[in-house]
Design a protein around this motif. Structure first.
Motif, PDB file in Angstrom:
ATOM      1  N   PHE A 118       0.831  -1.212   0.000  1.00  7.99           N
ATOM      2  CA  PHE A 118       0.000   0.000   0.000  1.00  7.99           C
ATOM      3  C   PHE A 118       0.862   1.256   0.000  1.00  7.99           C
ATOM      4  N   TYR A 119       0.531   2.175  -0.897  1.00 11.61           N
ATOM      5  CA  TYR A 119       1.197   3.497  -0.926  1.00 11.61           C
ATOM      6  C   TYR A 119       0.192   4.582  -0.561  1.00 11.61           C
ATOM      7  N   GLN A 120       0.523   5.391   0.426  1.00  9.10           N
ATOM      8  CA  GLN A 120      -0.321   6.535   0.791  1.00  9.10           C
ATOM      9  C   GLN A 120       0.348   7.835   0.367  1.00  9.10           C
ATOM     10  N   ALA A 121      -0.422   8.681  -0.322  1.00  8.17           N
ATOM     11  CA  ALA A 121       0.090   9.972  -0.787  1.00  8.17           C
ATOM     12  C   ALA A 121       0.044  10.982   0.353  1.00  8.17           C
ATOM     13  N   SER A 122       1.131  11.047   1.111  1.00 11.10           N
ATOM     14  CA  SER A 122       1.256  12.095   2.134  1.00 11.10           C
ATOM     15  C   SER A 122       1.881  13.328   1.499  1.00 11.10           C
ATOM     16  N   THR A 123       2.032  14.376   2.275  1.00 16.97           N
ATOM     17  CA  THR A 123       2.377  15.663   1.665  1.00 16.97           C
ATOM     18  C   THR A 123       3.266  16.529   2.551  1.00 16.97           C
ATOM     19  N   SER A 124       4.080  17.345   1.923  1.00 17.01           N
ATOM     20  CA  SER A 124       4.933  18.286   2.653  1.00 17.01           C
ATOM     21  C   SER A 124       4.107  19.328   3.403  1.00 17.01           C
ATOM     22  N   GLU A 125       2.818  19.495   3.012  1.00  9.13           N
ATOM     23  CA  GLU A 125       1.959  20.443   3.740  1.00  9.13           C
ATOM     24  C   GLU A 125       1.846  20.053   5.215  1.00  9.13           C
ATOM     25  N   MET A 126       2.098  18.791   5.543  1.00  8.32           N
ATOM     26  CA  MET A 126       2.047  18.342   6.945  1.00  8.32           C
ATOM     27  C   MET A 126       3.111  19.033   7.784  1.00  8.32           C
ATOM     28  N   TYR A 147      -6.861  20.611   5.116  1.00 11.90           N
ATOM     29  CA  TYR A 147      -6.280  19.619   4.195  1.00 11.90           C
ATOM     30  C   TYR A 147      -5.101  18.901   4.840  1.00 11.90           C
ATOM     31  N   SER A 148      -4.147  19.670   5.379  1.00 14.66           N
ATOM     32  CA  SER A 148      -2.944  19.027   5.900  1.00 14.66           C
ATOM     33  C   SER A 148      -3.218  18.290   7.206  1.00 14.66           C
ATOM     34  N   ALA A 149      -4.201  18.751   7.991  1.00 10.98           N
ATOM     35  CA  ALA A 149      -4.569  18.015   9.214  1.00 10.98           C
ATOM     36  C   ALA A 149      -5.162  16.659   8.830  1.00 10.98           C
ATOM     37  N   ALA A 150      -5.984  16.635   7.772  1.00  7.22           N
ATOM     38  CA  ALA A 150      -6.571  15.371   7.303  1.00  7.22           C
ATOM     39  C   ALA A 150      -5.482  14.448   6.757  1.00  7.22           C
ATOM     40  N   LYS A 151      -4.540  15.006   6.010  1.00  2.00           N
ATOM     41  CA  LYS A 151      -3.443  14.197   5.459  1.00  2.00           C
ATOM     42  C   LYS A 151      -2.576  13.612   6.578  1.00  2.00           C
ATOM     43  N   LEU A 152      -2.393  14.389   7.635  1.00  2.00           N
ATOM     44  CA  LEU A 152      -1.560  13.911   8.752  1.00  2.00           C
ATOM     45  C   LEU A 152      -2.215  12.718   9.434  1.00  2.00           C
ATOM     46  N   TYR A 153      -3.532  12.767   9.568  1.00  2.00           N
ATOM     47  CA  TYR A 153      -4.272  11.623  10.119  1.00  2.00           C
ATOM     48  C   TYR A 153      -4.057  10.389   9.232  1.00  2.00           C
ATOM     49  N   GLY A 154      -4.190  10.560   7.923  1.00  2.00           N
ATOM     50  CA  GLY A 154      -3.979   9.438   6.999  1.00  2.00           C
ATOM     51  C   GLY A 154      -2.564   8.893   7.082  1.00  2.00           C
ATOM     52  N   HIS A 155      -1.619   9.797   7.246  1.00  2.00           N
ATOM     53  CA  HIS A 155      -0.207   9.417   7.372  1.00  2.00           C
ATOM     54  C   HIS A 155      -0.005   8.518   8.599  1.00  2.00           C
ATOM     55  N   TRP A 156      -0.533   8.947   9.724  1.00  2.00           N
ATOM     56  CA  TRP A 156      -0.345   8.167  10.949  1.00  2.00           C
ATOM     57  C   TRP A 156      -1.135   6.858  10.938  1.00  2.00           C
ATOM     58  N   MET A 157      -2.290   6.851  10.270  1.00  2.00           N
ATOM     59  CA  MET A 157      -3.042   5.593  10.165  1.00  2.00           C
ATOM     60  C   MET A 157      -2.260   4.589   9.326  1.00  2.00           C
ATOM     61  N   THR A 158      -1.600   5.077   8.283  1.00  2.00           N
ATOM     62  CA  THR A 158      -0.780   4.193   7.444  1.00  2.00           C
ATOM     63  C   THR A 158       0.334   3.558   8.290  1.00  2.00           C
ATOM     64  N   ILE A 159       0.989   4.387   9.096  1.00  2.00           N
ATOM     65  CA  ILE A 159       2.066   3.880   9.962  1.00  2.00           C
ATOM     66  C   ILE A 159       1.499   2.913  11.011  1.00  2.00           C
ATOM     67  N   ASN A 160       0.316   3.246  11.553  1.00  2.00           N
ATOM     68  CA  ASN A 160      -0.289   2.370  12.555  1.00  2.00           C
ATOM     69  C   ASN A 160      -0.670   1.005  11.994  1.00  2.00           C
ATOM     70  N   TYR A 161      -1.185   0.968  10.771  1.00  2.00           N
ATOM     71  CA  TYR A 161      -1.540  -0.327  10.171  1.00  2.00           C
ATOM     72  C   TYR A 161      -0.270  -1.117   9.860  1.00  2.00           C
ATOM     73  N   LEU A 174       5.532  13.720  -0.237  1.00  2.00           N
ATOM     74  CA  LEU A 174       5.937  14.391  -1.466  1.00  2.00           C
ATOM     75  C   LEU A 174       5.782  15.900  -1.343  1.00  2.00           C
ATOM     76  N   PHE A 175       6.833  16.611  -1.699  1.00  2.56           N
ATOM     77  CA  PHE A 175       6.743  18.067  -1.777  1.00  2.56           C
ATOM     78  C   PHE A 175       5.954  18.423  -3.043  1.00  2.56           C
ATOM     79  N   ASN A 176       5.562  19.690  -3.175  1.00  6.73           N
ATOM     80  CA  ASN A 176       4.708  20.098  -4.310  1.00  6.73           C
ATOM     81  C   ASN A 176       5.280  19.576  -5.623  1.00  6.73           C
ATOM     82  N   HIS A 177       4.433  18.995  -6.418  1.00  3.85           N
ATOM     83  CA  HIS A 177       4.889  18.519  -7.726  1.00  3.85           C
ATOM     84  C   HIS A 177       3.839  18.899  -8.767  1.00  3.85           C
ATOM     85  N   GLU A 178       4.336  19.394  -9.868  1.00  2.00           N
ATOM     86  CA  GLU A 178       3.523  20.111 -10.851  1.00  2.00           C
ATOM     87  C   GLU A 178       3.747  19.507 -12.225  1.00  2.00           C
ATOM     88  N   SER A 179       2.957  19.963 -13.185  1.00  2.00           N
ATOM     89  CA  SER A 179       3.094  19.481 -14.567  1.00  2.00           C
ATOM     90  C   SER A 179       2.027  20.184 -15.395  1.00  2.00           C
TER      91      SER A 179
END
Ligand code: GDP
Length: 323
Positions: A118-126, A147-161, A174-179
């Motif tokens: 499983f890959y979770q898209a966490s973010t530098s906004e955290m 947004y970043s508070a929600a991402k932080l929760y997802g980040h820690w749930m990934t680590i917890n699982y 991932l830091f900001n990435h554009e295209s």
């Protein structure tokens, strides 16, 4: 043939990752949320090669069904309400989708296919109000938006699982990435689209918010490779992915305008409406762990990225293509 289940396929990262996986011979299952209008601009060229499954991150039963159908070796969770600006207007919906949605996906995997990677898209906004410069895997977090508070929760749930159920779960910070496929509401694409319109005489000003904030902007096409590399390792882990360079919004503006021979000061207007209630002032990533352990390296630098995006928007507007 390896099988992958990807959420957020119609977005910027999902489209690049799907291309990447198809090229490597994967069968790619794409979770699709029903919308009243089609949203396939980024994936039109590969749409028929993807196996679409209807589902929604906020609907656990639909994720259980998706994991059953796809029976995937790898799962990439890229779907989210991903725009910081909108997260202030819809904080609850952002929390459900961007935060609790991760738990739903982790539960579906745990119940149906616990050995899938499983890959979770966490973010530098955290990192938000940053505790140190540059930011690395060990830097404390300080989210500054719904947004970043929600991402932080997802980040820690990934680590917890990972730690509780021995799941192969990785989080990519991932830091900001554009295209050229970046949504038009994000500042980079808003600028390159605005510059192209001004150059072609279709617009005469560009309204922006805070020009002083600094971001570590990379190319999304490079970053999806890092996601895949994380899932090919012997052990699951978390990695920062960045360019190691930071530039202000003003520098992005200057670079984009000067590329088409215009002086930005004649066109940019500061507009309160685009200021944020709380700002993330400075992001700069240290990705030495990823370079060393994954062998990952950026291939596009700041100037090349800005030029690529301006070129794309100029071309698109000249032939009247959709976003
Ligand atoms: P973010 O880092 O995920 O919030 O990515 P964005 O591209 O949305 O914003 C990057 C930075 O640009 C933030 O510090 C914004 O405050 C700043 N910014 C300045 N003007 C604008 C604007 O008009 N739109 C957006 N989206 N951001 C802006």
């Amino acid at each position: 043939m390896k099988k992958a289940l990807v959420t957020g396929v119609t977005g910027q990262d999902g489209s690049y990752l799907s291309e990447f996986l198809l090229k490597r011979g994967y069968k790619v299952f794409a979770l699709r949320r029903r919308t009243s209008m089609p949203i396939y601009v980024n994936v039109e060229h590969i749409k028929d090669q993807l196996e679409w499954i209807d589902g929604d991150l906020t609907d656990l039963a639909s994720l259980i069904r998706a994991v059953q159908i796809a029976d995937p070796d790898e799962i990439y969770n890229l779907a989210a309400q991903s725009f910081v600006g909108t997260s202030w207007n819809q904080p609850f919906a952002t929390g459900e989708m961007t935060g609790l949605g991760v738990t739903n996906m982790l539960e579906a995997i745990r119940l149906i296919k616990p050995n899938a990677r499983f890959y979770q898209a966490s973010t530098s906004e955290m990192f938000g109000k940053v505790a140190e410069v540059p930011q690395r895997e060990t830097t404390p977090f300080y989210p500054r938006s719904p947004y970043s508070a929600a991402k932080l929760y997802g980040h820690w749930m990934t680590i917890n699982y990972r730690e509780s159920f021995s799941m192969f779960a990785c989080s990519g910070i991932l830091f900001n990435h554009e295209s050229p496929r970046r949504g038009l509401e994000f500042v980079t694409r808003k600028i390159t689209n605005g510059v192209a319109k001004i150059k072609l005489g279709l617009q005469n000003e560009l309204r922006l918010g805070n020009l002083d904030s600094k971001r570590d902007w990379g190319f999304a096409g490079d970053y999806v490779k890092a996601m895949w590399l994380m899932l090919q390792q012997d052990q699951p882990d978390d990695y920062v992915i960045s360019t190691g360079e930071t530039h202000s919004v003003r520098e992005f503006v200057e670079t984009a305008f000067s590329y088409v021979g215009l002086n930005w000061k004649s066109y940019v207007v500061q507009d309160e409406r685009f200021m944020r209630p709380a700002e993330v002032d400075l992001l700069l990533g240290d990705c030495s762990k990823a370079e060393k352990k994954l062998g990952w390296k950026k291939s596009v630098d700041f100037r090349a990225l800005v030029h690529m995006m301006v070129d794309h928007d100029l071309e698109r507007l000249q032939v009247n293509e959709p976003v």
